[in-house]
Design an enzyme around this catalytic site. Sequence first.
Site, PDB file in Angstrom:
ATOM      1  N   VAL A  56      28.768  27.574 -22.535  1.00 33.72           N
ATOM      2  CA  VAL A  56      27.431  28.082 -22.213  1.00 33.72           C
ATOM      3  C   VAL A  56      27.479  29.274 -21.247  1.00 33.72           C
ATOM      4  O   VAL A  56      26.441  29.878 -20.976  1.00 33.72           O
ATOM      5  CB  VAL A  56      26.481  26.977 -21.668  1.00 33.72           C
ATOM      6  CG1 VAL A  56      26.261  25.876 -22.679  1.00 33.72           C
ATOM      7  CG2 VAL A  56      26.958  26.428 -20.327  1.00 33.72           C
ATOM      8  N   ASN A  82      22.386  19.952 -20.591  1.00 35.90           N
ATOM      9  CA  ASN A  82      23.116  19.025 -19.729  1.00 35.90           C
ATOM     10  C   ASN A  82      24.441  19.573 -19.187  1.00 35.90           C
ATOM     11  O   ASN A  82      24.934  19.053 -18.179  1.00 35.90           O
ATOM     12  CB  ASN A  82      23.352  17.738 -20.560  1.00 35.90           C
ATOM     13  CG  ASN A  82      24.325  16.785 -19.926  1.00 35.90           C
ATOM     14  OD1 ASN A  82      23.966  16.064 -18.997  1.00 35.90           O
ATOM     15  ND2 ASN A  82      25.566  16.784 -20.386  1.00 35.90           N
ATOM     16  N   SER A 146      19.291  17.870 -10.380  1.00 37.06           N
ATOM     17  CA  SER A 146      20.093  16.979  -9.526  1.00 37.06           C
ATOM     18  C   SER A 146      19.337  16.734  -8.235  1.00 37.06           C
ATOM     19  O   SER A 146      18.529  17.559  -7.801  1.00 37.06           O
ATOM     20  CB  SER A 146      21.432  17.646  -9.202  1.00 37.06           C
ATOM     21  OG  SER A 146      22.071  16.977  -8.130  1.00 37.06           O
ATOM     22  N   TYR A 158      25.653  25.075  -6.432  1.00 37.29           N
ATOM     23  CA  TYR A 158      25.084  24.015  -7.276  1.00 37.29           C
ATOM     24  C   TYR A 158      23.602  23.798  -6.943  1.00 37.29           C
ATOM     25  O   TYR A 158      22.759  23.667  -7.838  1.00 37.29           O
ATOM     26  CB  TYR A 158      25.902  22.746  -7.022  1.00 37.29           C
ATOM     27  CG  TYR A 158      25.670  21.587  -7.956  1.00 37.29           C
ATOM     28  CD1 TYR A 158      26.172  21.579  -9.251  1.00 37.29           C
ATOM     29  CD2 TYR A 158      24.963  20.460  -7.524  1.00 37.29           C
ATOM     30  CE1 TYR A 158      25.982  20.490 -10.093  1.00 37.29           C
ATOM     31  CE2 TYR A 158      24.776  19.371  -8.363  1.00 37.29           C
ATOM     32  CZ  TYR A 158      25.288  19.387  -9.638  1.00 37.29           C
ATOM     33  OH  TYR A 158      25.098  18.305 -10.464  1.00 37.29           O
ATOM     34  N   LYS A 162      20.436  24.035  -9.521  1.00 37.31           N
ATOM     35  CA  LYS A 162      19.656  22.839  -9.852  1.00 37.31           C
ATOM     36  C   LYS A 162      18.213  22.945  -9.349  1.00 37.31           C
ATOM     37  O   LYS A 162      17.292  22.389  -9.973  1.00 37.31           O
ATOM     38  CB  LYS A 162      20.342  21.590  -9.299  1.00 37.31           C
ATOM     39  CG  LYS A 162      21.707  21.303  -9.928  1.00 37.31           C
ATOM     40  CD  LYS A 162      21.645  21.153 -11.442  1.00 37.31           C
ATOM     41  CE  LYS A 162      22.951  20.656 -12.054  1.00 37.31           C
ATOM     42  NZ  LYS A 162      22.907  20.556 -13.518  1.00 37.31           N
ATOM     43  N   ILE A 191      25.886   9.396 -10.140  1.00 40.06           N
ATOM     44  CA  ILE A 191      26.077   8.648 -11.389  1.00 40.06           C
ATOM     45  C   ILE A 191      27.570   8.578 -11.716  1.00 40.06           C
ATOM     46  O   ILE A 191      28.294   9.574 -11.564  1.00 40.06           O
ATOM     47  CB  ILE A 191      25.308   9.334 -12.556  1.00 40.06           C
ATOM     48  CG1 ILE A 191      23.849   9.640 -12.159  1.00 40.06           C
ATOM     49  CG2 ILE A 191      25.376   8.499 -13.831  1.00 40.06           C
ATOM     50  CD1 ILE A 191      23.013   8.455 -11.741  1.00 40.06           C
TER      51      ILE A 191
END
Length: 248
Positions: A56, A82, A146, A158, A162, A191
């Site tokens: 991607v 995702n 997130s 990050y 997000k 997770i």
Amino acid sequence: MQLKDLKIIVTGGAQGMGAHFAQRLQEAGAQVAVGDVNEERLAALPAGIHRRKLDVSSEADITAFVEWAHDAMGGLNGLINNAGILRDALLVKKDKATGQVKKLSTADWNAVIGVNLTGATLMVREVVAKMVEKEAKPGVIVNMSSIARHGNRGQSNYVSAKAALAANTVTWSREFAPFGIRVGSVAPGMIETPMTQGMNQKARDTLVASIPVGRIGVPEDIWVAVKFIIECDYFNGRTIDVDGGLNF
Ligand SMILES: NC(=O)c1ccc[n+]([C@@H]2O[C@H](COP(=O)([O-])OP(=O)(O)OC[C@H]3O[C@@H](n4cnc5c(N)ncnc54)[C@H](O)[C@@H]3O)[C@@H](O)[C@H]2O)c1
């Protein structure tokens, strides 16, 4: 929308949460096209799931993948956005022993923004453009944000990606409503997937101990939220936090 009516792309679906979503979607009768950089893991997906290499961070890859997925599934009306990576580092750090000042590398900044933000945005653009061209509606987009969207030490890159995905879930829900396309997002806490299995064990144990529900999340916890976004035709432009009550 009903799961069985979906012709849906899952990016980063060769392992972790994406692979779980792909499997659940297939079990429910959906047509699923998974794209991922990890070709070995792609090959191990259950039979019947369409799969193809996709990076991607490459615009050319995205354009070709969306064309292929549309043809492979005989249509396209969904995206689970995702694919994601981590390159954690403090923006500026001083080594206690040597006094040396270290900085987050521009390469690590660009890598995370390239995959988690630019890549995710171009996926939405190409998928929606195809749906609009083919007048495929209704349609649904699920972005993976997130808990880090609220800010987190050591994750400037990050966090930026997000937070932007959650904010643009609102933007895109408004832009695409005239096309009959809804947009929602899920913001997981911690997770159990290969992404978190790679964490420093001590940091991981401390974090898990601070989760109010008393355990790390599993991909099924997040699938419940993804499924809700797909099925509830009145859900639009919002982000669901699924984090066991964890505060960073
Ligand atoms: N695991 C967690 O605790 C957690 C928490 C919050 C958000 N998330 C987000 O959920 C999503 C899934 O995470 P996961 O835990 O399953 O991660 P994971 O690392 O187990 O899986 C991510 C997948 O994305 C693929 N990928 C990486 N770069 C790619 C690229 N350039 N093009 C295509 N595919 C690429 C990987 O090969 C891998 O299969 C990610 O967006 C992640 O940021 C995860």
